[in-house]
Design an enzyme around this catalytic site. Sequence first.
Site, PDB file in Angstrom:
ATOM      1  N   LYS A  93       1.356  -1.512  -0.124  1.00  0.00           N
ATOM      2  CA  LYS A  93       0.045   0.436  -0.141  1.00  0.00           C
ATOM      3  C   LYS A  93       0.831   0.830  -0.093  1.00  0.00           C
ATOM      4  O   LYS A  93       0.720   2.479   0.776  1.00  0.00           O
ATOM      5  CB  LYS A  93      -0.952  -0.185   1.269  1.00  0.00           C
TER       6      LYS A  93
HETATM    7  P1  OMP Z   1      -7.545 -11.874   6.248  1.00  0.00           P
HETATM    8  O1  OMP Z   1      -8.619 -11.368   6.656  1.00  0.00           O
HETATM    9  O2  OMP Z   1      -6.834 -12.649   6.765  1.00  0.00           O
HETATM   10  O3  OMP Z   1      -8.573 -12.738   5.005  1.00  0.00           O
HETATM   11  O4  OMP Z   1      -6.411 -10.709   5.301  1.00  0.00           O
HETATM   12  C1  OMP Z   1      -7.051  -9.300   4.086  1.00  0.00           C
HETATM   13  C2  OMP Z   1      -5.948  -9.078   3.461  1.00  0.00           C
HETATM   14  O5  OMP Z   1      -5.821  -8.364   2.316  1.00  0.00           O
HETATM   15  C3  OMP Z   1      -4.296  -8.421   4.441  1.00  0.00           C
HETATM   16  O6  OMP Z   1      -3.134  -8.159   3.753  1.00  0.00           O
HETATM   17  C4  OMP Z   1      -5.030  -6.659   4.580  1.00  0.00           C
HETATM   18  O7  OMP Z   1      -3.869  -6.322   4.876  1.00  0.00           O
HETATM   19  C5  OMP Z   1      -5.372  -7.173   3.277  1.00  0.00           C
HETATM   20  N1  OMP Z   1      -6.985  -5.855   2.827  1.00  0.00           N
HETATM   21  C6  OMP Z   1      -7.763  -5.269   3.353  1.00  0.00           C
HETATM   22  O8  OMP Z   1      -7.920  -7.043   4.325  1.00  0.00           O
HETATM   23  N2  OMP Z   1      -8.748  -4.729   3.608  1.00  0.00           N
HETATM   24  C7  OMP Z   1      -7.984  -3.830   2.117  1.00  0.00           C
HETATM   25  O9  OMP Z   1      -9.215  -2.553   1.559  1.00  0.00           O
HETATM   26  C8  OMP Z   1      -7.607  -3.751   1.904  1.00  0.00           C
HETATM   27  C9  OMP Z   1      -6.188  -4.948   1.507  1.00  0.00           C
HETATM   28  C10 OMP Z   1      -5.170  -5.689   0.480  1.00  0.00           C
HETATM   29  O10 OMP Z   1      -4.791  -4.160  -0.180  1.00  0.00           O
HETATM   30  O11 OMP Z   1      -5.094  -6.103   0.091  1.00  0.00           O
END
Ligand code: OMP
Length: 265
Positions: A93
């Site tokens: 990011k």
């Molecule tokens: P879980 O919730 O464990 O599936 O993880 C979600 C992953 O997506 C993490 O690495 C977050 O940092 C990322 N993420 C989000 O959860 N929300 C967003 O809006 C954007 C991201 C991202 O850019 O990947």
Amino acid sequence: MNSKDKFFVKIKDGKHICVGLDSDIKKIPKFLLKYPDPVYEFNKIIIDSTLDTAGAYKFNFAFYESNGIQGLTSLKKSIGYIGNNNFIIADAKRGDIGNTSRMYALSIFEFFKADASTINPYMGFDSLEPFLSFTEKINFILVLTSNPGSNDFQKLKTNNGLFLYQEILNKINSWNKEKNCGIVFGATQLEEIANNMDRLNNIPLLIPGIGAQGGDLQSLIKLLKQNNYRNFLINSSRGIIYKDSTELFGEAAREELLKLNNVIT
Ligand code: OMP
């Protein structure tokens, strides 16, 4: 094969699940701690168990940077282990003044050799331009994120009567000259995805937030299918990689991935 081609090959193959390697040394199975690089061992087993059915792998840099030099070594080795035919997203990011962003872009694309980045548009076009100058990569730009704080700024109304995140979507459409922009849209924002289908224009979508964050995969898939939207990756991190804490965690991750794939097909 260039990075964009890798993305489209996976999509054509119906592989839409992105395995999030948010690997935390405190959460991986304890028996791995005997290895010199436990996080790398963990990632290798997850990768071996999922490589034939995953659409992509996403490395959230925080989980590696927090472990210092050792973490960065695990990250670099894990990316190398996945190999050239798979689509790898460096989720850091990034976004800063152009001169600094150029260094971030070099790190992600030239040092880590990722196929895609996640970038934050808050500082405007010049902060993203160094990433967009890598024309064969895909840069997933944050539009509407999955977290509760997305209400704080992203859903503020502008003078045009649009939400700020919609202004970003419009900008992405104008910045996408090299077809190397992607969009991050949270799975928890189903209504907003539905309301903005005409602004998405088949641009590659990265959709995180299913499972632990509460996004509903079935409804999301229904919506994407209704709109014939194919260029998407749905990320699951904790929901796949921590399914089991025994020596069978690789198989458990694979089973979970297959379950998610079944919902999609
Ligand atoms: P879980 O919730 O464990 O599936 O993880 C979600 C992953 O997506 C993490 O690495 C977050 O940092 C990322 N993420 C989000 O959860 N929300 C967003 O809006 C954007 C991201 C991202 O850019 O990947």
